[in-house]
Write an enzyme that holds these catalytic residues in place. Structure first.
Site, mmCIF file in Angstrom:
data_model
loop_
_atom_site.group_PDB
_atom_site.id
_atom_site.type_symbol
_atom_site.label_atom_id
_atom_site.label_comp_id
_atom_site.label_asym_id
_atom_site.label_seq_id
_atom_site.Cartn_x
_atom_site.Cartn_y
_atom_site.Cartn_z
ATOM 1 N N SER A 11 0.926 -1.210 0.292
ATOM 2 C CA SER A 11 0.062 -0.040 -0.091
ATOM 3 C C SER A 11 0.921 1.352 0.021
ATOM 4 O O SER A 11 1.986 1.223 0.602
ATOM 5 C CB SER A 11 -0.883 0.135 1.214
ATOM 6 O OG SER A 11 -1.557 1.300 1.474
ATOM 7 N N TYR A 51 -1.024 0.120 9.876
ATOM 8 C CA TYR A 51 -1.502 -0.523 8.678
ATOM 9 C C TYR A 51 -0.013 -0.415 7.651
ATOM 10 O O TYR A 51 0.400 -1.477 7.173
ATOM 11 C CB TYR A 51 -2.723 -0.134 8.033
ATOM 12 C CG TYR A 51 -2.898 -0.403 6.492
ATOM 13 C CD1 TYR A 51 -3.507 -1.661 6.456
ATOM 14 C CD2 TYR A 51 -2.777 0.180 5.466
ATOM 15 C CE1 TYR A 51 -3.686 -2.267 5.141
ATOM 16 C CE2 TYR A 51 -3.010 -0.076 4.306
ATOM 17 C CZ TYR A 51 -3.536 -1.348 3.913
ATOM 18 O OH TYR A 51 -3.782 -1.703 2.759
ATOM 19 N N LYS A 70 2.724 -3.030 6.461
ATOM 20 C CA LYS A 70 2.931 -3.299 4.911
ATOM 21 C C LYS A 70 4.386 -3.136 4.828
ATOM 22 O O LYS A 70 5.144 -4.148 4.068
ATOM 23 C CB LYS A 70 2.230 -2.537 4.312
ATOM 24 C CG LYS A 70 0.423 -2.669 4.147
ATOM 25 C CD LYS A 70 0.192 -3.932 3.635
ATOM 26 C CE LYS A 70 -1.171 -3.999 3.249
ATOM 27 N NZ LYS A 70 -1.709 -5.405 2.801
#
Lengths: 306, 306
Positions: free
Chosen positions: B116, B140, B144
């Site tokens: 991402s 998040y 990643k």
């Protein structure tokens, strides 16, 4: 203040625990852990042996929580490269589990992490700064970098107050230690001091980053005391010098002649002996200090303390 | 060729599985997995429900190994920020365990990872390039990024042949989906198409990176087919456009008027609506492609396929 030291039986750990009670007199409880802890304890210091990658051990160890954790436990880079499963467990999964569990018991605890310059990977000739990219070339460095990213995020959201310290190979490790590709950086001190010839695997003009164990211990303690570091990753100041200069300093302070047969190992040179200059101004501004000069480095490296 | 798709029931996963059999005719076996798999199967496709963070499930799932894995399973950023334990399990520990287990069964397997743009964190105004630093500002994005570092190292040592693809928020997610801070990027298409007024939380001049689900699916398939990518992290090309332009394109292709009340949420703007330009030349040189233009983006976003 309750303090935990992991990897307490290692080279850096033994240096730290010899200083910790004096340096942090506010400690109400000090716990040392490692897979083997015989001989590590002392007055007012508890030892607990176990495996940090075991959640049940971590649960027992961390009860009721710590205000300050020095996470030093890891296996060296060349061993981790050979034993990938062990490296994954010790160098990645254990730090993740420990950080999460420490934060769960004591949100905002100071977490001082012994990271490594292996996070950078192959550096070119440009001066290393805070903007230098991390492209680790060893699994050891990849796991250290992953842990840095985790700890930075946990600090952002207040779960921990973490500082990752990117240490170079520390000197002088015991002559008997193996598993470190950088062993030559320690042998050069020992062999000159002993007056024995030494076959160094890389060339005399190789440039390394140098830090003695006493300087590394002061770096850990400084990171523990910093009220508001304003950053989560610190590249501590180091001495940037070629092997010739380090050998000369060692000969000078020991009164011995340096009898070294210089080698030409391209891999070791690339990893440890082709280090560019370092701009350590951010760390210097925070109060971190390198060894004073090469003579001081050689003295500290050979001091045998603790 | 044996192919595994994780997160097959998600938005991107459903897009991929609608194309996979046609796009990869050399597939001898295709396995789709997710926590719930009802309705995902089809001719020549197996479905297996389970939790990728469970080692026993992974063992069963991965027998006898896969040549190609699309790892799409994750929970969205805003949900992961609220539910840290779930985020750690799904977005970090599961990818670590899956990558290691895939490599153990089938060394060198192609592992296509849906990363991402959250890995970057707050970007300034400078064009994003391969040299742009990653300083994730959400857990998040940190997870990643950690997974990218792991996969790069595993590829370096031949354990996998991994490609991490840094996707922007994909459009247009179903109007009913929640948990994504970037939901407004999808709503703008749906609401204009429906001819209904829409209160967009950020300003009309906010610039985002745009990619339709069909373009993301082609990106995944391209990454699967690349013989020698020469890199382990790819920033796919995207469209860089402000909301006004996207709304206009949507109105144009739907024949509706854009009736939008623009807001001013500073947090959403910082995360999604202040994107600088992208230099996607490395990905373009590898053959990756963005949506052709904003009209094509709007058509693809509203196509409802699959």
């Amino acid at each position: 203040m309750r303090i935990l030291v992991t990897g307490a039986g290692g080279f850096l750990g033994r240096g730290l625990i010899a200083r910790i009670a004096d340096a942090l007199p506010q400690a109400r409880r000090i716990v040392l852990t490692d897979r083997v802890v015989e001989g590590l304890g002392g007055a007012g210091v508890d030892t607990i042996a176990g495996d940090l990658s075991d959640p049940a051990f971590r649960r027992a160890l961390l009860d009721p929580g710590f205000d300050l954790v020095f996470h030093l436990a890891s296996i060296p880079g060349s061993l981790a490269e050979r034993e990938q499963g062990l490296g994954l467990s010790v160098n990645l999964l254990a730090p993740i589990g420990l950080a999460e569990d420490v934060a769960a018991r004591q949100p905002g605890a100071r977490f001082v992490f012994a990271s490594s310059i292996a996070v950078y990977g192959n550096l070119g000739e440009d001066t290393v700064t805070g903007a230098t990219a991390c492209q680790p070339e060893l699994t050891y460095g990849a796991h250290k970098r992953m842990t840095e990213v985790l700890l930075s995020d946990m600090t952002r959201r207040g779960a921990l107050s973490a500082i990752s310290l990117r240490f170079p190979g520390l000197v002088a490790r015991p002559a008997t230690e193996s598993g470190h590709g950088s062993a030559f950086m320690s042998q050069i001190f020992h062999q000159i001091a002993a007056g024995t010839p030494y076959a160094c695997p890389i060339a005399a003009d190789s440039t390394c980053w140098w830090m003695s164990r006493p300087a590394a211990v002061e770096t850990l303690l400084w990171a523990a005391r910093l009220a508001d570091p304003g950053t989560t990753v610190v590249q501590p100041p180091v001495l940037h010098a070629d092997l010739t200069s380090v050998a000369a300093a060692t000969a000078r302070i020991t009164g011995q002649a340096a009898r070294i047969d210089w080698g030409n190992d391209p891999v070791l040179r690339q990893i440890f002996g082709a280090m560019p200059p370092l701009d350590a101004s951010p760390a210097l501004a925070l109060g971190f200090r390198a060894d004073a000069d090469l003579d001081a480095l050689a003295r500290a490296a050979l001091s045998g303390d603790p």
